[in-house]
Motif scaffolding. Structure first.
Motif, mmCIF file in Angstrom:
data_model
loop_
_atom_site.group_PDB
_atom_site.id
_atom_site.type_symbol
_atom_site.label_atom_id
_atom_site.label_comp_id
_atom_site.label_asym_id
_atom_site.label_seq_id
_atom_site.Cartn_x
_atom_site.Cartn_y
_atom_site.Cartn_z
ATOM 1 N N ALA A 68 0.811 -1.154 0.112
ATOM 2 C CA ALA A 68 -0.061 0.057 -0.012
ATOM 3 C C ALA A 68 0.835 1.265 0.026
ATOM 4 C CB ALA A 68 -0.799 0.038 1.166
ATOM 5 N N ALA A 69 0.579 2.196 -0.725
ATOM 6 C CA ALA A 69 1.048 3.592 -0.592
ATOM 7 C C ALA A 69 0.214 4.529 0.305
ATOM 8 C CB ALA A 69 1.398 4.056 -1.951
ATOM 9 N N SER A 70 1.217 5.584 0.616
ATOM 10 C CA SER A 70 0.401 6.526 1.428
ATOM 11 C C SER A 70 -0.262 7.443 0.490
ATOM 12 C CB SER A 70 1.353 7.391 2.037
ATOM 13 O OG SER A 70 0.898 8.435 2.950
ATOM 14 N N LEU A 71 -1.480 8.074 0.890
ATOM 15 C CA LEU A 71 -2.251 9.155 0.032
ATOM 16 C C LEU A 71 -2.179 10.401 0.764
ATOM 17 C CD1 LEU A 71 -5.456 7.194 -1.460
ATOM 18 C CD2 LEU A 71 -3.326 7.856 -2.499
ATOM 19 N N GLN A 72 -1.549 10.393 1.723
ATOM 20 C CA GLN A 72 -1.100 11.846 2.163
ATOM 21 C C GLN A 72 -0.485 12.741 1.545
ATOM 22 O OE1 GLN A 72 -3.766 10.689 4.348
ATOM 23 N NE2 GLN A 72 -2.932 12.700 5.146
ATOM 24 N N PRO A 73 -0.953 13.925 1.296
ATOM 25 C CA PRO A 73 -0.122 15.002 0.666
ATOM 26 C C PRO A 73 1.486 14.958 1.236
ATOM 27 C CG PRO A 73 -2.079 15.800 1.438
ATOM 28 C CD PRO A 73 -1.890 14.356 1.953
ATOM 29 N N GLY A 74 2.330 15.087 0.242
ATOM 30 C CA GLY A 74 3.869 15.176 0.802
ATOM 31 C C GLY A 74 4.495 13.907 1.273
ATOM 32 N N GLU A 75 3.655 12.762 1.351
ATOM 33 C CA GLU A 75 4.196 11.478 1.543
ATOM 34 C C GLU A 75 4.276 10.643 0.272
ATOM 35 O OE1 GLU A 75 2.354 9.395 4.744
ATOM 36 O OE2 GLU A 75 2.269 11.108 6.118
ATOM 37 N N ASP A 76 5.729 9.951 0.364
ATOM 38 C CA ASP A 76 5.838 9.095 -0.993
ATOM 39 C C ASP A 76 6.474 7.852 -0.232
ATOM 40 O OD1 ASP A 76 6.427 8.123 -3.366
ATOM 41 O OD2 ASP A 76 8.272 9.098 -3.460
ATOM 42 N N SER A 77 5.534 7.181 0.509
ATOM 43 C CA SER A 77 6.042 5.815 1.101
ATOM 44 C C SER A 77 5.302 4.643 0.646
ATOM 45 C CB SER A 77 6.183 6.012 2.552
ATOM 46 O OG SER A 77 4.855 6.264 3.038
ATOM 47 N N ARG A 78 5.831 3.499 0.602
ATOM 48 C CA ARG A 78 5.021 2.152 0.282
ATOM 49 C C ARG A 78 5.263 1.290 1.553
ATOM 50 N NH1 ARG A 78 7.379 0.847 -5.533
ATOM 51 N NH2 ARG A 78 9.104 0.766 -4.293
ATOM 52 N N TRP A 79 4.205 0.644 2.015
ATOM 53 C CA TRP A 79 4.411 -0.341 3.251
ATOM 54 C C TRP A 79 3.986 -1.721 2.761
ATOM 55 C CZ3 TRP A 79 6.299 -0.258 7.770
ATOM 56 C CH2 TRP A 79 5.877 -1.095 8.746
ATOM 57 N N CYS A 80 4.677 -2.766 2.984
ATOM 58 C CA CYS A 80 4.233 -4.068 2.693
ATOM 59 C C CYS A 80 3.962 -4.598 4.034
ATOM 60 C CB CYS A 80 5.785 -4.910 2.364
ATOM 61 S SG CYS A 80 5.564 -6.662 2.244
ATOM 62 N N PHE A 81 2.537 -5.120 3.997
ATOM 63 C CA PHE A 81 2.064 -5.524 4.873
ATOM 64 C C PHE A 81 2.484 -7.045 5.421
ATOM 65 C CE2 PHE A 81 -1.116 -2.280 4.283
ATOM 66 C CZ PHE A 81 -1.566 -1.878 5.251
ATOM 67 N N ALA A 82 2.856 -8.021 4.582
ATOM 68 C CA ALA A 82 3.448 -8.991 4.655
ATOM 69 C C ALA A 82 4.618 -9.152 5.430
ATOM 70 C CB ALA A 82 3.519 -9.824 3.324
ATOM 71 N N HIS A 83 5.497 -8.144 5.114
ATOM 72 C CA HIS A 83 6.703 -8.134 5.800
ATOM 73 C C HIS A 83 6.869 -6.959 7.048
ATOM 74 C CE1 HIS A 83 8.366 -9.621 1.854
ATOM 75 N NE2 HIS A 83 9.129 -10.330 2.804
ATOM 76 N N GLU A 84 5.726 -6.294 7.293
ATOM 77 C CA GLU A 84 5.864 -5.336 8.264
ATOM 78 C C GLU A 84 7.187 -4.331 8.136
ATOM 79 O OE1 GLU A 84 3.386 -4.536 10.355
ATOM 80 O OE2 GLU A 84 2.100 -6.017 9.211
ATOM 81 N N ALA A 85 7.132 -3.943 6.814
ATOM 82 C CA ALA A 85 8.227 -2.878 6.601
ATOM 83 C C ALA A 85 7.856 -1.809 5.295
ATOM 84 C CB ALA A 85 9.396 -3.707 6.441
ATOM 85 N N PHE A 86 8.675 -0.942 5.240
ATOM 86 C CA PHE A 86 8.655 -0.228 4.014
ATOM 87 C C PHE A 86 9.092 -0.848 2.785
ATOM 88 C CE2 PHE A 86 8.777 3.053 7.425
ATOM 89 C CZ PHE A 86 7.376 3.648 7.060
ATOM 90 N N ALA A 87 8.449 -0.746 1.628
ATOM 91 C CA ALA A 87 8.860 -1.490 0.420
ATOM 92 C C ALA A 87 9.552 -0.329 -0.543
ATOM 93 C CB ALA A 87 7.721 -2.158 -0.097
#
Length: 87
Positions: A68-87
């Motif tokens: 999943a990616a953040s939809l917050q303005p100014g944020e550019d991050s992706r999270w992997c729920f399977a690994h519980e870590a940034f992707a």
């Protein structure tokens, strides 16, 4: 933590958000905090700091939708729920 060469990144596709807010919260008139976009399906869900944690529920219910990616303005991050870590 970031997972180098996360194999779940192969599930990422070009998607368009399916709703202007958390889909489940909009349907039940519930509040949310930050929004996350499923990068496989386009589902918009609320983050783990929100009362209902719909993004996590979507990732858990739909095998193959872990990033999943953040939809917050100014944020550019992706999270992997399977690994519980940034992707």
């Amino acid at each position: 933590m970031t997972v180098p060469n996360d194999p779940h990144l192969a599930t990422v596709r070009p998607v368009t958000p399916r709703a202007p807010g958390c889909e489940e919260c909009l349907a039940t008139n519930s509040p949310w905090g930050h929004l996350r976009l499923c990068l496989t399906f386009g589902h918009v869900g609320c983050c783990d700091s929100s009362p209902n944690r719909h993004a996590r529920r979507h990732a858990a219910a739909d095998d193959g939708h872990p990033i999943a990616a953040s939809l917050q303005p100014g944020e550019d991050s992706r999270w992997c729920f399977a690994h519980e870590a940034f992707a």
